[in-house]
Scaffold this motif. Sequence first.
Motif, PDB file in Angstrom:
ATOM      1  N   ALA A 180      27.674 128.818  32.963  1.00  0.00           N
ATOM      2  CA  ALA A 180      27.019 127.597  33.280  1.00  0.00           C
ATOM      3  C   ALA A 180      26.336 126.774  32.736  1.00  0.00           C
ATOM      4  O   ALA A 180      25.457 125.508  33.164  1.00  0.00           O
ATOM      5  N   LEU A 228      24.242 122.869  32.897  1.00  0.00           N
ATOM      6  CA  LEU A 228      22.949 123.069  33.702  1.00  0.00           C
ATOM      7  C   LEU A 228      21.868 121.855  33.714  1.00  0.00           C
ATOM      8  O   LEU A 228      21.410 121.709  34.974  1.00  0.00           O
ATOM      9  N   TYR A 237      21.323 119.822  37.125  1.00  0.00           N
ATOM     10  CA  TYR A 237      20.209 119.793  37.314  1.00  0.00           C
ATOM     11  C   TYR A 237      19.602 118.552  37.709  1.00  0.00           C
ATOM     12  O   TYR A 237      18.494 118.337  39.183  1.00  0.00           O
ATOM     13  N   LEU A 240      24.271 123.536  47.192  1.00  0.00           N
ATOM     14  CA  LEU A 240      24.633 125.182  46.986  1.00  0.00           C
ATOM     15  C   LEU A 240      25.702 125.805  47.271  1.00  0.00           C
ATOM     16  O   LEU A 240      26.954 125.867  46.602  1.00  0.00           O
ATOM     17  N   VAL A 270      28.733 124.209  44.379  1.00  0.00           N
ATOM     18  CA  VAL A 270      28.446 124.655  43.568  1.00  0.00           C
ATOM     19  C   VAL A 270      29.461 125.823  43.407  1.00  0.00           C
ATOM     20  O   VAL A 270      30.200 126.232  42.727  1.00  0.00           O
ATOM     21  N   TRP A 277      22.935 130.155  39.770  1.00  0.00           N
ATOM     22  CA  TRP A 277      22.250 128.961  40.184  1.00  0.00           C
ATOM     23  C   TRP A 277      22.375 129.003  41.255  1.00  0.00           C
ATOM     24  O   TRP A 277      21.247 128.222  41.325  1.00  0.00           O
ATOM     25  N   LEU A 284      19.414 126.187  41.121  1.00  0.00           N
ATOM     26  CA  LEU A 284      18.658 125.291  42.448  1.00  0.00           C
ATOM     27  C   LEU A 284      17.936 125.032  42.739  1.00  0.00           C
ATOM     28  O   LEU A 284      18.347 124.731  44.043  1.00  0.00           O
TER      29      LEU A 284
END
Lengths: 290, 276
Positions: free
Chosen positions: B120, B124, B128, B143, B146, B214, B218
């Motif tokens: 990940a 990232l 992001y 989310l 993802v 995540w 996030l």
Amino acid sequence: MATTHTRAAARLTLAPSVILLLAWMAIPLAMTLYFSTLRYNLLMPGMESYVGVENYGWFLTDPAFKAAIVNTLTLVLGVLAITLIGGTALALLLDQPMWGQGIVRLLVIAPFFVMPTVSALVWKNMLMHPVNGLFAWIAQSLGMEPVDWFAELPLFSIIVIVAWGWLPFATLIILTALQSLDSEQREAAEMDGAGPVSVFAYITLPHLARALTVVVLIETIFLLSVFAEILVTTNGGPGTATTNLAFLIYAQALLQYDIGGASAGGVIAVILANIVAVFLIRMVGKNLES
Amino acid sequence: MARAHTPARKAAISAVAWTVALLIFFPILWTVLTSFKTEGQAVSTPPVFVFFDWTWENYATVQERSNYARHAMNSVVISVGSTLLALLIAVPAAWSMAFSPTKHTKNILMWMLSTKMMPAVGVLVPIYLLFRDWGLLDTLGGLVAVMALINLPIVVWMLYTYFKEIPGEILEAARMDGAGLSAEIIHVLAPMAVPGIASTMLLNVILAWNEAFWTLNLTAAKAAPLTAFIASYSSPEGLFWAKLSAASTMAILPILVLGWFSQKQLVRGLTFGAVK
């Protein structure tokens, strides 16, 4: 009979998964690669400039990088050692006839379902706290000096917490494999006078080889990117004592806003993970054929 | 016979197994116990195990002060939403690969598996920044997307291994009888596929519920699920162990119960069908 009708249908049904995964993989990865060649800091917007491989040179010579690689490997190997040995022992134990086997099994696999932030905070505070923690009380009761786990043995403490979560996984996989072992073979060996040790070494262990390999490879994938446990316990410290590669890249990007440097780290992490992945893919590929 | 299962042997093994199992389970038990203590009792030395004034107070306080219900709801939306989204995308793909395999099927499956290997942190930074630019940071929708994507390979694989076990002759028989594509799916395939889909769903909800890379990176106050909410207890000011325990107990109990029902699926799903 693969008609054009079914072939078209196959293409249509596959397209969403393939396109989405491709986009999810290729686009960010391409962006990471691109960012890694820039001097790019979020605090200085509009000042991006191409610097070639400078970020890589900088990242690779950063002392924190070397520490992060060593910590990442220590973490992966430490957790693997604990979960493989512990998991095999536990699976052999759980495979024996006993009272309340179902409940014992439930208790043993429970830690796998505890979210990482909870397990990290519970272990850090309620068990490993140097003053009020349960371990400190046990040490004092036995007349020993309590250990200040996260100050004296920070990486080891994290290994213990992560291993606690993964031990049930290893146990469950190994136990599943054990239960498919042909008991006649084992009994025949015992009739021929083989002791428990040689039965384990020559019959059980070879049978478990595939399950153990699967455990090693899958755990490695997850353990290479341990993050939450570090974030909520040590924040990578003291110093860089518990900074692994995942945490280093996170810190570089979201704490220091160094997008270029963090991206170079990300590319390096992808390369490392790919080396591991090659083995796993081959292995699962073989199983698919059989 | 070399291994006589005498009662004595069984008793000894039971004793050892129960001791080990309780030790492994202890941190969870301890969390549940502590959640019913006052803050004073939670940090007392020597610790109190069972004989203390049991109180529900912490559960009430956690809800009042931190809006626990909202974060729990976020967890439900993210885990269930992402699972449904992933299933929607994956069921047709797994179905066609299982029943109409082509020479590319194996390569596609392998490639999907390989996407799961991507760490990940490797993506990232772009994710992001894209989320920031698209206003998706700290939103449930972002989310859900993802989580659906990171679990999609596992979902496809699990469904594929389940669908593979449905005998193909049944499908052929249905086709011979002139069943069209939709009839084939509704009347023949669906009833046989439901258990596999349910298992896949269960495992995926558990994985998404506990995902903590995540979700931590996030989300902030608004869309934070329980993983991120619990992380806020790591701040060093003051020790609120009883409240931490109450929040933790609520966060892990529902998923623990689900998890106990999904032992088999867990093995199969996480090993991509290599161990069944």
